[in-house]
Enzyme design. Structure first.
Site, PDB file in Angstrom:
ATOM      1  N   GLU A 294     -51.734  -2.841  76.535  1.00 12.76           N
ATOM      2  CA  GLU A 294     -50.949  -3.739  77.584  1.00 12.76           C
ATOM      3  C   GLU A 294     -51.482  -2.746  78.826  1.00 12.76           C
ATOM      4  OE1 GLU A 294     -50.072  -6.272  77.007  1.00 12.76           O
ATOM      5  OE2 GLU A 294     -49.823  -6.091  74.804  1.00 12.76           O
TER       6      GLU A 294
ATOM      7  N   GLU B 236     -59.395  -9.373  76.536  1.00 15.70           N
ATOM      8  CA  GLU B 236     -58.504  -9.054  75.222  1.00 15.70           C
ATOM      9  C   GLU B 236     -59.332  -8.016  74.764  1.00 15.70           C
ATOM     10  OE1 GLU B 236     -55.212  -9.277  72.809  1.00 15.70           O
ATOM     11  OE2 GLU B 236     -55.832 -10.229  74.845  1.00 15.70           O
TER      12      GLU B 236
ATOM     13  N   HIS C  95     -57.674 -14.220  71.646  1.00 16.58           N
ATOM     14  CA  HIS C  95     -57.325 -13.043  70.757  1.00 16.58           C
ATOM     15  C   HIS C  95     -58.514 -13.183  69.629  1.00 16.58           C
ATOM     16  CE1 HIS C  95     -53.782 -13.704  72.949  1.00 16.58           C
ATOM     17  NE2 HIS C  95     -53.555 -12.651  72.830  1.00 16.58           N
TER      18      HIS C  95
END
Length: 525
Positions: free
Chosen positions: A340, A363, A427
């Site tokens: 994150e 990602e 993702h």
């Protein structure tokens, strides 16, 4: 963080001394790892030089004063202006300046570029998010804008056009806050693009054992504020979904008890993960925090009720963590925290658009650095591996969220590139870059690392030998920080990492050859 929501990251189209601080140490953990890469291995001067906050401010001020001249030198039009976003200086004096663009006073979305200037001020090269010439017939919109919309030039795809950008609010189906950006053609009203602006994604910790966390004495008590790392603070949302929350405070500086039943435990994991990531950036990249300015983000834990996700939000410059199923598995493990926080790093550097192939690269960057932080931590309770989210049990069956050696093992991600990759959830398209990084680091075939067995294939059946994780992440970071732009796709990522490998280790070196072979191994040619 999870792979369950289709658009949960923010695009990049926008933009000391420890004083009066105490840290409770129960059991010290090692904060370094053996490295196969040293500065002596790299081309002299090619590594970024460290800059403190005042030096970075001075570098940005200098770049701003020369922005008009730079625009002229690289051939921009009379209505175009450059807005400095970041400056990276190499040890040999080369300066990499990242700019946003305006046209006739309007922001150009997808107009970002990076200039590379030698110590003697000669421009060595320019990398642009778009090759299109920025120009529109008129900046006067034929239709009135909706309330709250701003007028922009959309240049991230196709021919630049006058457009409106609006930002919606609310909450998505899984409880993640929504800040949906919508770009529409100012003339026809047609939707051009849309993206979500929220990137999802001592004490006794739940996942890492007894660890050191930075705290600051406040009167007779202690705040969970890390004065050694930019003032990072950890807040308790108490299952709310808005606001900053309440700063964690403790009477004896002994935080948490290692179980989810103690509200402080998740805070320990979040603070520990943030401190490790800060230290990794500094140790590996000589970077002073996420934005390079010595200022910390902050963390919020206990978001929502049984919220199975974690996210980065640029608007608050913060990481937010849910407590998982049954509020018993907070998403605060080392690699998740590093993941994150690294969305903030990507936003501050390349600003990879969170959609299509650039979204997959965004990602994957967080997975790559998150995994690297986990290795760097050298924590016996959460050993370094090439698995993503293995500690948080997000699937409920003990399996990790993602696998870097063979991404398709999760049932959704892809091992290699094809023409449909850009259409995948980011993702899942991230699998291409994750697999590339594993192959570059460790090579193909069977291998056991820290007790975890891997078996990594290649799309062409080639047998590859890795160059080591440390060299691999040095190459990735240099590509991210000085060569990639907001619209970089997989073909451009191959070019960017080849440039970075050449600059760091020599264009004809084994490292550059390994980069080329690893990309070929995931069908990026």
């Amino acid at each position: 963080m999870t792979s369950q929501s289709p658009a949960q990251r923010k695009t990049g189209l926008r933009a000391a001394a420890l004083a009066a601080t105490a840290a409770m140490v129960v059991v010290a953990v090692q904060t370094g790892s053996a490295s196969a890469d040293t500065e002596a291995d790299r081309t002299p001067g090619a590594t970024a030089a460290p800059m403190n906050a005042s030096q970075r401010t001075a570098a940005i001020d200098e770049a701003r004063s020369g922005a008009a001249a730079a625009a002229t030198e690289i051939g921009l039009g009379a209505k175009e202006k450059l807005v400095v976003r970041d400056v990276v200086k190499d040890a040999d004096g080369t300066v990499h300046t990242r700019y946003e663009r305006t046209y006739d006073g309007l922001p150009v979305l997808g107009g970002d570029l990076v200039t590379h200037t030698a110590k003697n001020s000669d421009v060595k090269g320019v990398e642009k998010a778009t090759k299109a010439r920025i120009a529109v017939a008129s900046t006067q919109a034929p239709k009135a804008a909706k309330a709250g919309a701003r007028k922009v030039i959309w240049a991230a795809s196709g021919k630049p056009v006058l457009a409106f950008e609006t930002v919606g609010g609310g909450t998505r189906h899984d409880g993640t806050p929504s800040k949906r950006h919508l770009i529409t053609d100012a003339k026809s009203g047609k939707e051009l693009y849309a993206y979500e602006a929220v990137e999802t994604g001592t004490g006794s910790s739940q996942y890492s054992g007894s660890v050191t966390v930075g705290s600051t004495k406040k009167g007779a008590t202690f705040d969970l504020t890390d004065g050694a790392r930019g003032g990072h603070k950890t807040y308790d949302l108490k299952h709310g979904q808005s606001g900053t929350g309440t700063l964690f405070n403790d009477a004896d500086d002994k935080w948490g008890n290692g179980t989810a039943a103690d509200q402080q435990t998740a805070a320990v994991d979040a603070a520990y993960g943030a401190s490790l990531t800060w230290d990794f950036y500094k140790d590996a990249f000589k970077r002073n925090g996420i934005a390079g300015d010595g200022k910390a983000a902050y963390s919020r834990v206990h978001y929502g009720n049984a919220y199975v996700n974690a996210f980065w939000d640029d608007s608050c410059f913060c990481m937010t963590y849910g407590d998982g199923e049954g509020n018993t598995k907070p998403l605060t493990s080392i690699d998740v925290a590093g993941h994150e926080m690294t969305h903030g790093l990507t936003s501050a550097t390349a600003g990879l658009v969170y959609s299509g192939e650039s979204g997959g690269l965004n990602e994957a960057t967080s997975d790559i650095i998150g995994s690297s932080v986990e290795f760097f931590a050298n924590n016996k309770e959460d050993v370094g591996d090439y698995l993503v989210g293995e500690e948080i049990d997000i699937n409920g069956d003990g399996t990790p969220l993602r696998y870097m050696d063979k991404p398709s093992k999760d049932g959704s991600s892809v091992d290699s590139w094809d023409s449909k990759t850009a259409n995948l959830d980011v993702h899942h398209s991230s699998g291409v870059a994750n697999h590339f990084f594993y192959l570059l680091s460790e090579g193909s075939g069977k291998k056991t690392i820290n007790g975890v067995a891997y078996d990594s294939p290649t799309s062409d059946g080639s047998k590859l030998t890795g160059i080591g994780r440390e060299k691999a992440y040095q190459i990735w970071y240099k590509a991210l920080s000085v060569h990639m732009t907001s619209t970089t796709d997989y073909k451009a990522a191959r070019a960017a990492t080849l440039k970075a490998a050449g600059e760091l280790y020599g264009a004809d070196g084994a490292e550059a050859k390994a980069v080329a072979a690893a990309w070929t191994g995931v069908n990026v040619k």
